[in-house]
Design a protein around this motif. Structure first.
Motif, short mmCIF file in Angstrom:
data_model
loop_
_atom_site.label_atom_id
_atom_site.label_comp_id
_atom_site.label_asym_id
_atom_site.label_seq_id
_atom_site.Cartn_x
_atom_site.Cartn_y
_atom_site.Cartn_z
N SER A 44 8.09 -24.37 -23.25
CA SER A 44 9.28 -25.03 -23.79
C SER A 44 10.54 -24.71 -22.99
O SER A 44 11.51 -25.46 -23.04
CB SER A 44 9.46 -24.69 -25.27
N LEU A 45 10.51 -23.62 -22.23
CA LEU A 45 11.63 -23.27 -21.35
C LEU A 45 11.54 -23.96 -20.00
O LEU A 45 12.42 -23.82 -19.16
CB LEU A 45 11.69 -21.76 -21.14
N GLY A 46 10.46 -24.70 -19.77
CA GLY A 46 10.26 -25.37 -18.49
C GLY A 46 9.58 -24.49 -17.46
O GLY A 46 9.55 -24.83 -16.28
N ASP A 128 19.06 -24.64 -12.98
CA ASP A 128 19.98 -25.10 -14.03
C ASP A 128 19.26 -25.64 -15.26
O ASP A 128 19.67 -25.36 -16.39
CB ASP A 128 20.94 -26.16 -13.48
N ASP A 129 18.19 -26.43 -15.07
CA ASP A 129 17.48 -26.99 -16.23
C ASP A 129 16.82 -25.91 -17.08
O ASP A 129 16.83 -25.98 -18.30
CB ASP A 129 16.47 -28.06 -15.80
N ASP A 135 19.52 -21.01 -22.66
CA ASP A 135 20.73 -20.96 -23.51
C ASP A 135 20.42 -21.44 -24.92
O ASP A 135 20.82 -20.81 -25.91
CB ASP A 135 21.85 -21.84 -22.92
N ALA A 136 19.70 -22.57 -25.01
CA ALA A 136 19.39 -23.15 -26.32
C ALA A 136 18.46 -22.26 -27.13
O ALA A 136 18.69 -22.01 -28.32
CB ALA A 136 18.78 -24.54 -26.14
#
Length: 157
Positions: A44-46, A128-129, A135-136
């Motif tokens: 989910s964090l990529g 960045d993504d 952050d979220a």
């Protein structure tokens, strides 16, 4: 995007081959369970499956502190709860708990993970993504209380 707070893994079964003669989970395999439980959170964090191949980036465990609370046995069904405690541009401090599906706590771990460019290898900032997703998730997890077992150290008093 809805963010689980804390993130809770899909249930998984403790495999017989992970256990010793008494069919009790061997110490090293607690880390296997923690890693498998965290896979969904990192996805989910990529930073899930394929992150290394796509970007040449990964994360390494710099430090981990495991607490064994109650033994697990072959066939037990468990979930792993994952919580971000802190992070900066290159590191994540996370806390995880293994819970038997009956609800009791089996083990905890606190981990410092480093974000790494495998060409070095060297520690590098999150893209960045990924930072945006961190952050979220960190904001969602900031509403949780600090786990009682977080921040422990080993000593003989």
């Amino acid at each position: 995007m809805s963010i689980a707070s804390p993130f809770i893994s899909e249930p998984m079964e403790i495999q017989r081959e992970w256990c010793g003669a008494a069919e009790q989970l061997a110490n090293a395999y607690y880390n296997v369970v923690f890693d498998r439980g965290a896979e969904g959170a990192f996805e989910s964090l990529g930073m899930g499956t394929g992150y290394t191949q796509r970007r040449g980036l990964s994360f390494y465990t710099a430090e981990a502190h495991v607490c064994f609370i109650r033994p697990l046995h072959a066939g037990d069904q468990v979930v792993v709860k994952f919580q971000i405690l802190d992070f900066d541009e290159k590191r994540i401090r996370s806390y995880q708990e293994i819970h038997h599906l009956d609800g009791w706590l089996a083990a905890t771990t606190e981990v410092m993970s480093l974000h790494v460019d495998l060409d070095g290898p060297r520690v590098v900032p999150f893209p960045d993504d990924v930072k945006e997703r961190l952050d979220a998730m960190a904001a969602a997890h900031a509403t949780l209380p600090l786990p009682e077992r977080a921040g422990r150290h080993i000593e003989i008093s």
